[in-house]
Design a protein around this motif. Structure first.
Motif, PDB file in Angstrom:
ATOM      1  N   PRO A  88       0.798  -1.229   0.000  1.00 22.93           N
ATOM      2  CA  PRO A  88       0.000   0.000   0.000  1.00 22.93           C
ATOM      3  C   PRO A  88       0.828   1.276   0.000  1.00 22.93           C
ATOM      4  CG  PRO A  88      -0.076  -1.076   2.153  1.00 22.93           C
ATOM      5  CD  PRO A  88       0.573  -2.035   1.209  1.00 22.93           C
ATOM      6  N   ARG A  89       1.981   1.278   0.667  1.00 31.02           N
ATOM      7  CA  ARG A  89       2.788   2.493   0.731  1.00 31.02           C
ATOM      8  C   ARG A  89       3.324   2.873  -0.646  1.00 31.02           C
ATOM      9  NH1 ARG A  89       6.555   2.098   6.201  1.00 31.02           N
ATOM     10  NH2 ARG A  89       4.858   2.234   7.720  1.00 31.02           N
ATOM     11  N   ILE A  90       3.922   1.900  -1.326  1.00 30.19           N
ATOM     12  CA  ILE A  90       4.492   2.180  -2.645  1.00 30.19           C
ATOM     13  C   ILE A  90       3.386   2.481  -3.646  1.00 30.19           C
ATOM     14  CG2 ILE A  90       5.827   1.220  -4.559  1.00 30.19           C
ATOM     15  CD1 ILE A  90       7.482  -0.313  -2.559  1.00 30.19           C
ATOM     16  N   GLY A  91       2.270   1.733  -3.560  1.00 29.37           N
ATOM     17  CA  GLY A  91       1.142   1.991  -4.454  1.00 29.37           C
ATOM     18  C   GLY A  91       0.596   3.397  -4.274  1.00 29.37           C
ATOM     19  N   GLY A  92       0.426   3.810  -3.017  1.00 32.92           N
ATOM     20  CA  GLY A  92      -0.061   5.163  -2.744  1.00 32.92           C
ATOM     21  C   GLY A  92       0.924   6.228  -3.172  1.00 32.92           C
ATOM     22  N   LEU A  93       2.225   5.973  -2.952  1.00 32.05           N
ATOM     23  CA  LEU A  93       3.252   6.943  -3.351  1.00 32.05           C
ATOM     24  C   LEU A  93       3.279   7.115  -4.865  1.00 32.05           C
ATOM     25  CD1 LEU A  93       5.683   8.763  -2.653  1.00 32.05           C
ATOM     26  CD2 LEU A  93       7.126   6.718  -2.878  1.00 32.05           C
ATOM     27  N   LEU A  94       3.193   6.005  -5.603  1.00 34.45           N
ATOM     28  CA  LEU A  94       3.195   6.087  -7.064  1.00 34.45           C
ATOM     29  C   LEU A  94       1.982   6.866  -7.571  1.00 34.45           C
ATOM     30  CD1 LEU A  94       4.374   2.494  -8.063  1.00 34.45           C
ATOM     31  CD2 LEU A  94       5.602   4.637  -8.450  1.00 34.45           C
ATOM     32  N   ASN A  95       0.817   6.599  -6.959  1.00 33.95           N
ATOM     33  CA  ASN A  95      -0.388   7.317  -7.374  1.00 33.95           C
ATOM     34  C   ASN A  95      -0.248   8.812  -7.120  1.00 33.95           C
ATOM     35  OD1 ASN A  95      -3.238   8.502  -6.488  1.00 33.95           O
ATOM     36  ND2 ASN A  95      -3.576   6.899  -7.979  1.00 33.95           N
ATOM     37  N   ALA A  96       0.250   9.166  -5.926  1.00 30.26           N
ATOM     38  CA  ALA A  96       0.434  10.580  -5.597  1.00 30.26           C
ATOM     39  C   ALA A  96       1.441  11.236  -6.527  1.00 30.26           C
ATOM     40  CB  ALA A  96       0.893  10.715  -4.138  1.00 30.26           C
ATOM     41  N   THR A  97       2.517  10.512  -6.838  1.00 31.48           N
ATOM     42  CA  THR A  97       3.569  11.063  -7.694  1.00 31.48           C
ATOM     43  C   THR A  97       3.059  11.319  -9.102  1.00 31.48           C
ATOM     44  OG1 THR A  97       5.272   9.919  -6.403  1.00 31.48           O
ATOM     45  CG2 THR A  97       5.885  10.686  -8.604  1.00 31.48           C
ATOM     46  N   PHE A  98       2.386  10.333  -9.684  1.00 39.59           N
ATOM     47  CA  PHE A  98       1.859  10.509 -11.037  1.00 39.59           C
ATOM     48  C   PHE A  98       0.765  11.565 -11.063  1.00 39.59           C
ATOM     49  CE2 PHE A  98       4.018   6.513 -11.833  1.00 39.59           C
ATOM     50  CZ  PHE A  98       4.393   6.632 -13.157  1.00 39.59           C
ATOM     51  N   GLY A  99      -0.054  11.600 -10.009  1.00 36.04           N
ATOM     52  CA  GLY A  99      -1.102  12.621  -9.943  1.00 36.04           C
ATOM     53  C   GLY A  99      -0.530  14.018  -9.819  1.00 36.04           C
ATOM     54  N   ASN A 100       0.497  14.165  -8.983  1.00 35.85           N
ATOM     55  CA  ASN A 100       1.114  15.482  -8.800  1.00 35.85           C
ATOM     56  C   ASN A 100       1.961  15.900  -9.989  1.00 35.85           C
ATOM     57  OD1 ASN A 100       0.027  16.063  -6.268  1.00 35.85           O
ATOM     58  ND2 ASN A 100       1.629  14.944  -5.206  1.00 35.85           N
ATOM     59  N   ALA A 101       2.381  14.932 -10.803  1.00 33.08           N
ATOM     60  CA  ALA A 101       3.125  15.275 -12.017  1.00 33.08           C
ATOM     61  C   ALA A 101       2.263  16.133 -12.933  1.00 33.08           C
ATOM     62  CB  ALA A 101       3.570  14.004 -12.739  1.00 33.08           C
ATOM     63  N   VAL A 102       0.961  15.839 -12.968  1.00 33.83           N
ATOM     64  CA  VAL A 102       0.022  16.632 -13.763  1.00 33.83           C
ATOM     65  C   VAL A 102      -0.002  18.066 -13.259  1.00 33.83           C
ATOM     66  CG1 VAL A 102      -2.393  16.903 -14.434  1.00 33.83           C
ATOM     67  CG2 VAL A 102      -1.402  14.616 -14.253  1.00 33.83           C
ATOM     68  N   GLU A 103      -0.139  18.217 -11.943  1.00 35.31           N
ATOM     69  CA  GLU A 103      -0.205  19.551 -11.351  1.00 35.31           C
ATOM     70  C   GLU A 103       1.116  20.300 -11.532  1.00 35.31           C
ATOM     71  OE1 GLU A 103      -2.237  21.531  -7.446  1.00 35.31           O
ATOM     72  OE2 GLU A 103      -1.640  19.441  -7.399  1.00 35.31           O
ATOM     73  N   LEU A 104       2.228  19.566 -11.447  1.00 29.19           N
ATOM     74  CA  LEU A 104       3.535  20.191 -11.635  1.00 29.19           C
ATOM     75  C   LEU A 104       3.675  20.748 -13.049  1.00 29.19           C
ATOM     76  CD1 LEU A 104       6.377  20.787 -10.538  1.00 29.19           C
ATOM     77  CD2 LEU A 104       7.066  18.511 -11.311  1.00 29.19           C
ATOM     78  N   ILE A 105       3.214  19.982 -14.027  1.00 30.12           N
ATOM     79  CA  ILE A 105       3.279  20.425 -15.427  1.00 30.12           C
ATOM     80  C   ILE A 105       2.440  21.684 -15.629  1.00 30.12           C
ATOM     81  CG2 ILE A 105       2.666  19.810 -17.801  1.00 30.12           C
ATOM     82  CD1 ILE A 105       3.316  16.884 -17.024  1.00 30.12           C
ATOM     83  N   ILE A 106       1.209  21.661 -15.107  1.00 28.54           N
ATOM     84  CA  ILE A 106       0.320  22.823 -15.229  1.00 28.54           C
ATOM     85  C   ILE A 106       0.953  24.040 -14.555  1.00 28.54           C
ATOM     86  CG2 ILE A 106      -1.940  23.774 -14.612  1.00 28.54           C
ATOM     87  CD1 ILE A 106      -3.058  20.944 -14.762  1.00 28.54           C
ATOM     88  N   SER A 107       1.550  23.825 -13.374  1.00 26.52           N
ATOM     89  CA  SER A 107       2.143  24.928 -12.616  1.00 26.52           C
ATOM     90  C   SER A 107       3.355  25.519 -13.334  1.00 26.52           C
ATOM     91  CB  SER A 107       2.551  24.450 -11.219  1.00 26.52           C
ATOM     92  OG  SER A 107       1.423  24.058 -10.471  1.00 26.52           O
ATOM     93  N   ILE A 108       4.151  24.673 -13.980  1.00 26.63           N
ATOM     94  CA  ILE A 108       5.325  25.171 -14.701  1.00 26.63           C
ATOM     95  C   ILE A 108       4.895  26.071 -15.856  1.00 26.63           C
ATOM     96  CG2 ILE A 108       7.247  24.495 -16.202  1.00 26.63           C
ATOM     97  CD1 ILE A 108       7.658  22.065 -14.399  1.00 26.63           C
ATOM     98  N   PHE A 109       3.857  25.655 -16.593  1.00 24.15           N
ATOM     99  CA  PHE A 109       3.339  26.501 -17.678  1.00 24.15           C
ATOM    100  C   PHE A 109       2.820  27.825 -17.126  1.00 24.15           C
ATOM    101  CE2 PHE A 109       2.965  22.448 -20.113  1.00 24.15           C
ATOM    102  CZ  PHE A 109       3.704  22.843 -21.218  1.00 24.15           C
ATOM    103  N   SER A 110       2.110  27.761 -15.997  1.00 26.69           N
ATOM    104  CA  SER A 110       1.584  28.986 -15.384  1.00 26.69           C
ATOM    105  C   SER A 110       2.710  29.871 -14.864  1.00 26.69           C
ATOM    106  CB  SER A 110       0.634  28.629 -14.230  1.00 26.69           C
ATOM    107  OG  SER A 110      -0.449  27.842 -14.676  1.00 26.69           O
ATOM    108  N   LEU A 111       3.752  29.224 -14.299  1.00 24.56           N
ATOM    109  CA  LEU A 111       4.905  29.961 -13.785  1.00 24.56           C
ATOM    110  C   LEU A 111       5.639  30.674 -14.909  1.00 24.56           C
ATOM    111  CD1 LEU A 111       6.170  30.262 -10.942  1.00 24.56           C
ATOM    112  CD2 LEU A 111       7.763  28.442 -11.567  1.00 24.56           C
ATOM    113  N   LYS A 112       5.766  29.982 -16.019  1.00 29.08           N
ATOM    114  CA  LYS A 112       6.427  30.571 -17.184  1.00 29.08           C
ATOM    115  C   LYS A 112       5.671  31.793 -17.693  1.00 29.08           C
ATOM    116  CE  LYS A 112       8.350  29.275 -21.686  1.00 29.08           C
ATOM    117  NZ  LYS A 112       8.461  28.185 -22.696  1.00 29.08           N
ATOM    118  N   ALA A 113       4.343  31.754 -17.542  1.00 28.33           N
ATOM    119  CA  ALA A 113       3.508  32.872 -17.978  1.00 28.33           C
ATOM    120  C   ALA A 113       3.433  33.987 -16.936  1.00 28.33           C
ATOM    121  CB  ALA A 113       2.105  32.370 -18.299  1.00 28.33           C
TER     122      ALA A 113
END
Length: 351
Positions: free
Chosen positions: A57-82
């Motif tokens: 469960p720990r690794i499964g939850g960490l992977l889910n959080a990481t992949f989910g936050n990767a989306v937010e990180l990408i969106i934030s980088i585009f917004s930061l650039k703007a």
């Protein structure tokens, strides 16, 4: 239900691409993007469940959080650039509130409707409580107090220093959890969990599905952001409300769905790891990383929030700690968290 989501993905992804290329109505595309993200989130949830059975469960939850936050990180980088610093900070504030109040609240509530009482690793809950207090109350509130007497350059230097400390401590926390103290703090019945279950997908296929679905969510989410101005104007949503509530919900849609599915199946260790683990990753890694990346953009982003944002995050952290520190949850605990989220949402709507 899986067939329905499969059809929705098969139709939604091409429509999202075609609609973005030919500039269809923003309101129509807003609906298409949202439905597509929800469908993709179901695949991420199934992949996470398979990985949780195979890898724990720990690794499964960490992977889910990481992949989910990767989306937010990408969106934030585009917004930061703007140069949209306010939107980035608001969306990350919304991510913290969304994970602690909405995701955990829905998980406790939905799981509690099916099961009278649900339990999760109490040692993990207490460990996470300490990190939450440090990340949000110490690392976010204390700099806000000191920056009142600093100029912009000094504020940015303090933000960089705090960001480096947060990232190093987050990496140390992963080392503690998965290497030096792996299995040391564990409930007695945890060793027998999950062993009698067969994963829907193997480890390689599950990780491939998780990666592809995340890439698709990132693409759709990026274009969804472009519709917020029109949709916000049509529905009367302010920029702050869009950043804290809408962007955060969309950016974390995959984690929301996965955590609720895990709770409904009485896999609370995974559900809590997704909700709290994602919060810690945002506060201790994603946000500090964005502060450091902003040094390479024309507009830098100091680690300074507004007081409504800070007070809301501190309240969410304290409420989550009080309700989860006993390693036990029920539907009423979930309702309390959801009620707090709704109150804050109303507040940010009128700010």
């Amino acid at each position: 239900m899986n067939k329905f989501f499969s059809i929705l993905v098969i139709a939604g992804v091409p429509l999202s691409v075609i609609g973005s290329l030919f500039h269809w109505s923003a309101i129509i595309m807003f609906i298409v993007y949202c439905l597509t993200i929800i469908a993709l989130a179901s695949f991420i949830g199934r992949a996470t469940e398979s990985l949780a059975i195979v890898m724990g469960p720990r690794i499964g939850g960490l992977l889910n959080a990481t992949f989910g936050n990767a989306v937010e990180l990408i969106i934030s980088i585009f917004s930061l650039k703007a140069g949209l610093i306010g939107i980035v900070l608001a969306s990350l504030t919304g991510s913290v509130l969304g994970n602690l109040l909405l995701v955990a609240g829905l998980s406790f509530f939905v799981g509690g409707l099916k099961f009278k009482r649900q339990s999760f690793d109490i040692y993990e809950a207490r460990h996470n409580s300490g990190l939450l207090i440090f990340a949000v109350i110490v690392a976010f509130v204390i700099p806000e107090v000191f920056t009142n007497t600093m100029n912009d350059q000094e504020t940015m230097m303090l933000s960089v220093g705090v960001s480096i400390i947060l990232i190093l401590l987050y990496l140390a926390a992963l080392l503690f959890k998965f290497v030096t103290h792996r299995g040391v703090y564990q409930n007695i019945d945890d060793t027998n969990k999950e062993h009698d279950e067969t994963p829907e997908w193997g480890k390689v296929r599950a990780m491939l599905v998780l990666a592809l679905a995340t890439v698709a969510v990132a693409y759709v989410s990026e274009h969804l952001v472009d519709t917020f101005d029109v949709v916000g104007e049509a529905f009367g949503w302010s920029e702050l409300f869009i950043g804290i509530i809408i962007v955060a919900i969309v950016g974390n849609a995959a984690e929301h769905a996965s955590a609720v599915i895990m709770a409904y199946k009485n896999k609370m260790d995974v559900a809590v790891e997704i909700a709290v683990g994602s919060t810690l990753q945002v506060a201790m890694f994603v946000l500090p990383l964005l502060v450091l990346l902003s040094l390479f953009f024309p507009t830098t982003m100091p680690l300074v929030f507004t007081w409504p944002e800070l007070i809301s995050m501190v309240t969410a952290v304290l409420l989550m700690i009080m309700l989860s520190n006993d390693g036990d949850s029920n539907w009423f605990d979930g309702l309390v968290l959801l009620a707090a989220y709704v109150i804050m949402g109303i507040g940010f709507y009128y700010v």
